[in-house]
Design a protein around this motif. Sequence first.
Motif, short mmCIF file in Angstrom:
data_model
loop_
_atom_site.label_atom_id
_atom_site.label_comp_id
_atom_site.label_asym_id
_atom_site.label_seq_id
_atom_site.Cartn_x
_atom_site.Cartn_y
_atom_site.Cartn_z
N CYS A 279 -15.53 21.95 -34.72
CA CYS A 279 -17.00 22.00 -34.68
C CYS A 279 -17.52 22.41 -33.31
O CYS A 279 -18.59 23.01 -33.20
CB CYS A 279 -17.59 20.64 -35.05
SG CYS A 279 -16.69 19.76 -36.36
N CYS B 144 -19.18 25.86 -32.26
CA CYS B 144 -20.61 26.18 -32.45
C CYS B 144 -21.52 25.05 -31.97
O CYS B 144 -22.55 25.30 -31.36
CB CYS B 144 -20.90 26.46 -33.92
SG CYS B 144 -20.03 27.89 -34.55
N HIS B 145 -21.15 23.79 -32.28
CA HIS B 145 -22.06 22.68 -31.97
C HIS B 145 -21.89 22.16 -30.54
O HIS B 145 -22.59 21.24 -30.14
CB HIS B 145 -21.88 21.55 -32.97
CG HIS B 145 -22.36 21.90 -34.35
ND1 HIS B 145 -23.69 21.91 -34.69
CD2 HIS B 145 -21.70 22.29 -35.46
CE1 HIS B 145 -23.83 22.28 -35.96
NE2 HIS B 145 -22.63 22.52 -36.45
N MET C 158 -21.66 26.77 -43.13
CA MET C 158 -21.50 25.32 -43.30
C MET C 158 -21.19 24.93 -44.76
O MET C 158 -20.44 23.98 -45.00
CB MET C 158 -22.77 24.58 -42.85
CG MET C 158 -22.93 24.49 -41.34
SD MET C 158 -21.53 23.74 -40.49
CE MET C 158 -21.37 22.20 -41.39
C1 HEC Z 1 -19.52 29.00 -36.98
C2 HEC Z 1 -20.41 28.01 -36.37
C3 HEC Z 1 -20.33 26.55 -36.87
C4 HEC Z 1 -19.23 25.70 -36.89
C5 HEC Z 1 -17.80 26.00 -36.46
C6 HEC Z 1 -19.72 24.43 -37.38
N1 HEC Z 1 -21.08 24.50 -37.64
FE1 HEC Z 1 -22.26 23.01 -38.38
N2 HEC Z 1 -23.86 24.26 -38.37
C7 HEC Z 1 -23.85 25.59 -37.97
C8 HEC Z 1 -25.18 26.17 -38.17
C9 HEC Z 1 -25.60 27.61 -37.86
C10 HEC Z 1 -25.99 25.14 -38.72
C11 HEC Z 1 -27.45 25.24 -39.15
C12 HEC Z 1 -27.50 25.70 -40.60
C13 HEC Z 1 -28.91 25.75 -41.13
O1 HEC Z 1 -29.73 26.46 -40.55
O2 HEC Z 1 -29.21 25.04 -42.11
C14 HEC Z 1 -25.13 23.95 -38.81
C15 HEC Z 1 -25.57 22.71 -39.30
C16 HEC Z 1 -24.79 21.58 -39.37
C17 HEC Z 1 -25.27 20.27 -39.80
C18 HEC Z 1 -26.70 19.91 -40.17
C19 HEC Z 1 -27.39 19.37 -38.92
C20 HEC Z 1 -28.84 19.02 -39.09
O3 HEC Z 1 -29.50 18.73 -38.09
O4 HEC Z 1 -29.35 19.01 -40.21
C21 HEC Z 1 -24.21 19.42 -39.75
C22 HEC Z 1 -24.20 17.95 -40.12
C23 HEC Z 1 -23.07 20.19 -39.27
N3 HEC Z 1 -23.45 21.50 -39.05
C24 HEC Z 1 -21.80 19.65 -39.08
C25 HEC Z 1 -20.71 20.40 -38.63
C26 HEC Z 1 -19.38 19.83 -38.48
C27 HEC Z 1 -19.04 18.37 -38.73
C28 HEC Z 1 -18.56 20.85 -38.07
C29 HEC Z 1 -17.06 20.81 -37.84
C30 HEC Z 1 -16.25 20.22 -38.90
C31 HEC Z 1 -19.39 22.06 -37.97
N4 HEC Z 1 -20.68 21.73 -38.32
C32 HEC Z 1 -18.93 23.30 -37.57
C33 HEC Z 1 -22.77 26.27 -37.45
C34 HEC Z 1 -21.49 25.78 -37.33
#
Ligand code: HEC
Length: 220
Positions: free
Chosen positions: A64, A67-68, A107
């Motif tokens: 994660c 990106c995060h 996601m």
């Molecule tokens: C390639 C980039 C990327 C990776 C790697 C990634 N994410 Fe995300 N994530 C995003 C994006 C872009 C969004 C926003 C999506 C939207 O606009 O709804 C997001 C949104 C989320 C949200 C919603 C947050 C909210 O405030 O509502 C969660 C929970 C989340 N990710 C968890 C994870 C977890 C746990 C991992 C690892 C297992 C992960 N993400 C890996 C790009 C990524």
Amino acid sequence: MSPRTSLLLLMSLIWFAATPAQAVQGWMPSAPRQEIEARLSRLQADPDGHKSAIAAGRRAAFFCVNCHGDSGVSALQDVPNLAGQNAYYLLVQIDKFGDGRRKDAFMSGLVKVLKPDERFNLAVFYANQAVPPTPAKNPAQAASGASHFARACVGCHGAQGHGTREVARLAGQRNGYLMTTLKNYRSGSGLRADPRMTGVAQRLSDAEIAALASYLGTLP
Ligand code: HEC
Ligand code: HEC
């Protein structure tokens, strides 16, 4: 999409391709609500269990961070901070991506490879990370966002924007993500749909959305 985001997306797709196809299909929802809530409150009374959930969540977050950001503080405007977010809200969003109530090209696929225990530990880990506020570029705009927030949003999100349970924390959230998200609720496109937010968002102008986003980023 910025070149950096595209690169991350490409890396992620390669990672995906390497995971067993069987794991990517289907969706296994997290435990029923009451069970999740009971498990979260048990942790509050169990410091050792709490610590090990955080440690397991940190390990599960190795991917994660691309990106995060480290510890859930995102360096990318279109990627939300997860740090400081309410654990229960995070778990609800993971379920929404999984069953299609929320849509994101990346996601929605990713959550399908997370086991229920991993999701739980990830949520506990992120909820316990600090999120730094961002000073407003335009203080007058942020001030107008503050008064709009006090009128229309505090009833659910709280005076400090910390939310509760399944109401999202907004304090310190990324400007670009907040604007895109409010427009997604407003447009009715189905990317984000929640009856509690749709009606509120439909009454917001672009200028109000920009002001709210600018204010919310400044909240500690
Ligand atoms: C390639 C980039 C990327 C990776 C790697 C990634 N994410 Fe995300 N994530 C995003 C994006 C872009 C969004 C926003 C999506 C939207 O606009 O709804 C997001 C949104 C989320 C949200 C919603 C947050 C909210 O405030 O509502 C969660 C929970 C989340 N990710 C968890 C994870 C977890 C746990 C991992 C690892 C297992 C992960 N993400 C890996 C790009 C990524
Ligand atoms: C009736 C209660 C209610 C009110 C009023 C409300 N919200 Fe929300 N808000 C919610 C809930 C519940 C969610 C989570 C919805 C979901 O699961 O998509 C949410 C989610 C959000 C999100 C998404 C956060 C994220 O991390 O993805 C943003 C942004 C947001 N609200 C902004 C606002 C703003 C700005 C206002 C005032 C103009 C407002 N909300 C008023 C209940 C409310």
